[in-house]
Write a protein that holds these residues in place. Structure first.
Motif, mmCIF file in Angstrom:
data_model
loop_
_atom_site.group_PDB
_atom_site.id
_atom_site.type_symbol
_atom_site.label_atom_id
_atom_site.label_comp_id
_atom_site.label_asym_id
_atom_site.label_seq_id
_atom_site.Cartn_x
_atom_site.Cartn_y
_atom_site.Cartn_z
ATOM 1 N N SER A 58 51.730 -40.484 1.733
ATOM 2 C CA SER A 58 51.843 -42.169 1.572
ATOM 3 C C SER A 58 50.858 -42.658 0.888
ATOM 4 C CB SER A 58 50.693 -42.477 2.935
ATOM 5 O OG SER A 58 49.137 -42.755 3.250
ATOM 6 N N GLY A 59 50.440 -42.121 0.118
ATOM 7 C CA GLY A 59 49.768 -42.924 -0.797
ATOM 8 C C GLY A 59 48.262 -43.624 -0.629
ATOM 9 N N ILE A 60 47.810 -43.814 0.581
ATOM 10 C CA ILE A 60 46.498 -44.304 0.695
ATOM 11 C C ILE A 60 45.077 -43.613 0.336
ATOM 12 C CG2 ILE A 60 45.085 -44.573 2.572
ATOM 13 C CD1 ILE A 60 47.406 -45.040 4.827
ATOM 14 N N SER A 61 44.621 -43.524 -0.478
ATOM 15 C CA SER A 61 44.028 -43.828 -1.425
ATOM 16 C C SER A 61 42.574 -44.287 -0.556
ATOM 17 C CB SER A 61 43.668 -43.925 -2.900
ATOM 18 O OG SER A 61 42.201 -43.132 -3.347
ATOM 19 N N VAL A 62 41.406 -43.618 -0.241
ATOM 20 C CA VAL A 62 39.613 -43.997 -0.055
ATOM 21 C C VAL A 62 38.701 -43.542 -1.029
ATOM 22 C CG1 VAL A 62 40.658 -44.819 2.298
ATOM 23 C CG2 VAL A 62 39.373 -42.166 1.944
ATOM 24 N N LYS A 63 37.282 -44.441 -0.848
ATOM 25 C CA LYS A 63 36.531 -43.902 -2.115
ATOM 26 C C LYS A 63 35.170 -44.164 -0.855
ATOM 27 C CE LYS A 63 33.374 -44.892 -5.639
ATOM 28 N NZ LYS A 63 33.697 -45.914 -6.906
ATOM 29 N N ILE A 64 34.479 -42.754 -1.121
ATOM 30 C CA ILE A 64 33.611 -42.558 -0.062
ATOM 31 C C ILE A 64 32.745 -42.079 -0.547
ATOM 32 C CG2 ILE A 64 32.076 -41.356 2.097
ATOM 33 C CD1 ILE A 64 34.474 -42.834 2.635
ATOM 34 N N GLN A 65 30.870 -43.394 -0.905
ATOM 35 C CA GLN A 65 30.115 -42.069 -1.542
ATOM 36 C C GLN A 65 28.590 -42.808 -0.360
ATOM 37 O OE1 GLN A 65 30.194 -44.805 -4.819
ATOM 38 N NE2 GLN A 65 28.969 -46.570 -3.915
ATOM 39 N N THR A 66 28.881 -42.768 0.742
ATOM 40 C CA THR A 66 27.815 -43.175 1.782
ATOM 41 C C THR A 66 26.740 -42.057 1.722
ATOM 42 O OG1 THR A 66 30.000 -44.485 3.507
ATOM 43 C CG2 THR A 66 27.000 -43.460 3.912
ATOM 44 N N ALA A 67 26.895 -40.640 1.622
ATOM 45 C CA ALA A 67 26.324 -39.708 1.970
ATOM 46 C C ALA A 67 26.174 -39.178 0.411
ATOM 47 C CB ALA A 67 26.684 -38.654 2.735
ATOM 48 N N ARG A 68 24.273 -38.776 0.433
ATOM 49 C CA ARG A 68 24.358 -37.649 -1.246
ATOM 50 C C ARG A 68 25.542 -36.426 -1.477
ATOM 51 N NH1 ARG A 68 17.889 -38.582 -2.417
ATOM 52 N NH2 ARG A 68 17.420 -40.613 -2.565
ATOM 53 N N SER A 69 25.766 -35.603 -0.552
ATOM 54 C CA SER A 69 26.102 -34.208 -0.112
ATOM 55 C C SER A 69 27.400 -34.954 -0.753
ATOM 56 C CB SER A 69 26.053 -33.672 0.538
ATOM 57 O OG SER A 69 27.294 -33.235 1.209
ATOM 58 N N GLN A 70 28.231 -34.607 -1.611
ATOM 59 C CA GLN A 70 29.703 -34.122 -1.828
ATOM 60 C C GLN A 70 30.734 -33.831 -0.531
ATOM 61 O OE1 GLN A 70 32.622 -32.161 -4.682
ATOM 62 N NE2 GLN A 70 30.815 -33.070 -6.042
ATOM 63 N N HIS A 71 30.268 -32.639 -0.596
ATOM 64 C CA HIS A 71 30.556 -32.312 0.595
ATOM 65 C C HIS A 71 30.833 -32.994 2.470
ATOM 66 C CE1 HIS A 71 31.628 -28.718 3.419
ATOM 67 N NE2 HIS A 71 30.756 -29.175 4.211
ATOM 68 N N THR A 72 29.496 -33.838 2.243
ATOM 69 C CA THR A 72 29.828 -34.891 3.832
ATOM 70 C C THR A 72 30.656 -36.061 3.399
ATOM 71 O OG1 THR A 72 27.030 -34.053 4.014
ATOM 72 C CG2 THR A 72 28.321 -36.117 4.873
#
Length: 202
Positions: free
Chosen positions: A136-150
């Motif tokens: 779909s080309g949809i992209s999101v950025k998450i930086q809420t948690a300190r853990s990359q895995h989370t």
């Protein structure tokens, strides 16, 4: 896979009967060319069907749909009103593309340093995750948690939410188009013409 809708629009009982007969004819033609037909939705009437939504699936699905899309004319004296002068009944067929089902494994991840307030930790680790859904080309950025895995897990959840919203919007659009089709059946230049109670093609 394609969607094909047969509709009596706001026509009388004879048009509802014509939709039911057209469905039988369409199913027969589909068997001959090995196209599978599934009934997704149907609106029953006392004398047949107000409308029916079908899924066509097979190598010749587009060829079959093309033979039906447009106005369909049925020439037959009314079986319900013997003294009625009218012998021409019109229904409509419209084709729609199916809504694509996206798979969650079509996601690529990029990691980067988180930005914004958060102290020294935010600047030194690549905990932020950008997830892109390839189909779909949809992209999101998450930086809420300190853990990359989370953050990866959160990014997938957010993508799934956005894909569900997109699917819902597409479904609403399809539904609006199908509803509009009930108002747009033309009575001239029919795509197909059938005659008699046995619904023989001309």
């Amino acid at each position: 896979m394609l969607l094909l809708q047969l509709s009596a629009a706001y026509g009388p009982a004879e048009c509802c009967l014509a939709v039911a007969k057209a469905l039988e004819r369409l199913q027969h033609e589909a068997i001959e060319i090995q196209v599978e037909i599934d009934i997704l939705e149907q609106e029953q009437s006392k004398h047949g069907l107000h409308s029916v939504l079908l899924a066509l699936n097979g190598e010749l699905e587009r060829s079959l749909a093309k033979q039906w899309v447009g106005t369909i004319q049925w020439i037959c004296p009314s079986p319900y009103r013997p003294k009625h002068k009218r012998k021409n009944w019109f229904i409509g067929a419209a084709c729609y593309e199916t809504i694509t089902q996206h798979q969650s494994d079509e996601i690529i991840f990029d990691t980067m340093r988180a930005s914004g307030a958060g102290g020294q930790h935010i600047n030194k680790t690549e905990s932020a995750v950008r997830a892109t859904h390839l189909a779909s080309g949809i992209s999101v950025k998450i930086q809420t948690a300190r853990s990359q895995h989370t953050n990866k897990k959160l990014a997938v959840l957010l993508l799934q939410h956005k894909l569900a919203q997109q699917k819902q919007q597409l479904y609403a659009k399809h539904k609006a188009e199908r509803h509009q089709h009930h108002h747009q059946i033309a009575r001239g230049n029919p795509t197909r013409i059938f005659i008699g109670q046995d619904f023989k093609p001309v």
